[in-house]
Design a protein around this motif. Structure first.
Motif, short mmCIF file in Angstrom:
data_model
loop_
_atom_site.label_atom_id
_atom_site.label_comp_id
_atom_site.label_asym_id
_atom_site.label_seq_id
_atom_site.Cartn_x
_atom_site.Cartn_y
_atom_site.Cartn_z
N LEU A 194 1.06 -0.95 0.11
CA LEU A 194 0.11 0.03 -0.07
C LEU A 194 0.94 1.07 0.23
O LEU A 194 1.68 1.44 0.68
N MET A 195 0.60 2.32 -0.88
CA MET A 195 1.09 3.30 -1.04
C MET A 195 0.42 4.63 -0.48
O MET A 195 -0.74 4.74 -0.45
N MET A 196 1.17 5.58 -0.12
CA MET A 196 0.58 6.84 0.24
C MET A 196 1.11 8.10 -0.43
O MET A 196 2.09 8.03 -1.11
N ALA A 197 0.45 9.26 -0.32
CA ALA A 197 0.99 10.60 -0.87
C ALA A 197 1.27 11.71 0.21
O ALA A 197 0.86 11.57 1.37
N PHE A 198 2.05 12.38 0.00
CA PHE A 198 2.64 13.52 0.81
C PHE A 198 1.29 14.52 1.25
O PHE A 198 0.67 14.93 0.31
N THR A 199 1.56 15.05 2.37
CA THR A 199 0.29 15.90 2.83
C THR A 199 1.26 17.37 3.28
O THR A 199 0.37 18.15 3.52
N ALA A 200 2.48 17.29 3.30
CA ALA A 200 3.13 18.76 3.81
C ALA A 200 4.44 18.95 2.94
O ALA A 200 5.06 18.23 2.76
N ASP A 201 4.90 20.36 2.90
CA ASP A 201 6.15 20.59 2.36
C ASP A 201 7.20 19.91 3.41
O ASP A 201 6.84 19.70 4.57
N GLY A 202 8.42 19.34 2.94
CA GLY A 202 9.42 18.98 3.40
C GLY A 202 9.37 17.55 3.63
O GLY A 202 10.33 17.08 4.23
N GLN A 203 8.22 16.85 3.48
CA GLN A 203 7.99 15.45 3.40
C GLN A 203 8.80 14.86 2.24
O GLN A 203 9.62 13.72 2.23
N LEU A 204 8.60 15.21 1.00
CA LEU A 204 9.32 14.76 -0.15
C LEU A 204 10.51 15.37 -0.19
O LEU A 204 11.14 16.47 -0.12
N LYS A 205 11.64 14.03 -0.40
CA LYS A 205 12.85 14.67 -0.64
C LYS A 205 13.23 15.54 -1.52
O LYS A 205 12.88 15.18 -2.86
N SER A 206 13.89 16.72 -1.47
CA SER A 206 14.20 17.75 -2.63
C SER A 206 14.86 17.15 -3.73
O SER A 206 14.92 17.66 -4.85
N GLU A 207 15.78 16.25 -3.42
CA GLU A 207 16.70 15.67 -4.61
C GLU A 207 15.64 14.94 -5.65
O GLU A 207 16.01 14.68 -6.82
N MET A 208 14.54 14.42 -5.01
CA MET A 208 13.57 13.51 -6.00
C MET A 208 12.92 14.75 -6.99
O MET A 208 12.71 14.51 -8.04
N ILE A 209 12.66 15.80 -6.41
CA ILE A 209 11.83 17.05 -7.04
C ILE A 209 12.87 17.46 -8.23
O ILE A 209 12.50 17.69 -9.40
N LYS A 210 14.27 17.47 -7.78
CA LYS A 210 15.18 18.21 -8.79
C LYS A 210 15.47 17.31 -9.90
O LYS A 210 15.47 17.74 -10.99
N SER A 211 15.34 15.95 -9.39
CA SER A 211 15.81 15.05 -10.47
C SER A 211 14.51 14.87 -11.55
O SER A 211 15.01 14.85 -12.72
N ARG A 212 13.32 14.91 -11.08
CA ARG A 212 12.07 14.63 -12.02
C ARG A 212 12.10 16.04 -12.76
O ARG A 212 11.96 16.02 -14.09
N ASP A 213 12.28 17.28 -12.37
CA ASP A 213 12.38 18.34 -12.87
C ASP A 213 13.32 18.52 -14.03
O ASP A 213 13.11 19.05 -15.34
#
Length: 263
Positions: A194-213
């Motif tokens: 089972l997977m979930m999604a993030f609900t607030a800033d700072g939970q998702l690792k910043s490097e994942m956002i940078k890599s995606r972008d």
């Protein structure tokens, strides 16, 4: 049911060309392996010329059925319901079944041979509120990831994307990953999770956002700014969703059980 001959449309032409290429490949040895671009190699060796030829024929003569209904590509992030440190980028390919229900297949990339790693069902706020309380615990809200720019539609103009995200901001998703690619990217070992999604800033690792972008040429920060107006109209998530916020969560485990109705 009457047999329908395939029409000679664009797809038929491509399929016919593919069949011709496959026949030619028979004289040139084996076809190249079609491996995902990310992670470890999937075992099994190169795809043979025979398999390539059969695939080209199937593409020409058979309908893609429900796959042809896929009409939306979303990119976002999930974490394992019992471990927020295990974060996965998820490429969703979705079909709009009714105005209040989507069904999505999830891959680890957007290439033709990316790994199929899971599924997600998306329902409206109205449908979610009709679910039993114990069922709601399996679902996550989309409000934060939509407003934060974490959920995007690659390739769609910003104005159109804004309209589409507005229809998703108050929805809920139930997601199962069938391939734990962060543990073994070569084979889908283990059990679905089972997977979930993030609900607030700072939970998702910043490097994942940078890599995606960087990979998709997107700008998460700009998407976040452009969606600020949606916050006033988006409902606050139902307290029964995002069950992990209580400090405990639900997750699948394997147990042995007696077989019923054996024949």
């Amino acid at each position: 049911m009457a047999f329908r001959y395939p029409s000679f449309n664009r797809r038929g032409f491509v399929g016919l060309a593919g069949s011709a290429a496959a026949f030619l490949s028979c004289a040139c040895g084996r076809a190249h392996a079609q491996q995902p671009e990310k992670g470890g190699a999937i075992p099994g060796g190169e795809i043979s010329a025979k398999s390539t030829m059969l695939g080209a024929g199937s593409d020409l003569l058979q309908s893609r059925g429900p796959v042809s209904a896929i009409n939306m590509y979303l990119n976002g992030f999930h974490f394992y319901a019992d471990d927020m440190g295990r974060q996965i980028e998820a490429h969703h390919y979705c079909s709009h079944v009714t105005e209040e229900f989507y069904q999505c297949v999830i891959y680890d990339g957007n290439e033709p041979h990316s790994r199929l790693i899971g599924i997600e069902y998306i329902v409206s706020e109205r449908i979610f509120k009709s679910l039993p309380e114990e069922e709601k615990a399996l679902w996550h809200s989309h409000r934060h990831e939509a407003l934060a720019g974490e959920l995007i539609m690659p390739g769609i103009p910003a104005t159109v994307q804004h309209i589409a995200i507005a229809t998703l901001v108050s929805t809920y998703g139930k997601t199962w990953h069938t391939w734990q690619i962060d543990k073994d990217s070569s084979l889908p070992t283990g059990i679905p999770q089972l997977m979930m999604a993030f609900t607030a800033d700072g939970q998702l690792k910043s490097e994942m956002i940078k890599s995606r972008d960087k990979e998709l040429g997107t700008y998460t920060s700009q998407a976040k700014t452009s969606r600020e107006d949606l916050a006033s109209s988006a409902s606050q998530p139902d307290a029964a969703a995002d069950a992990w916020k209580s400090g405990t969560t639900q997750q699948l485990v394997l147990t042995k059980t007696p077989l019923l109705n054996r024949r």
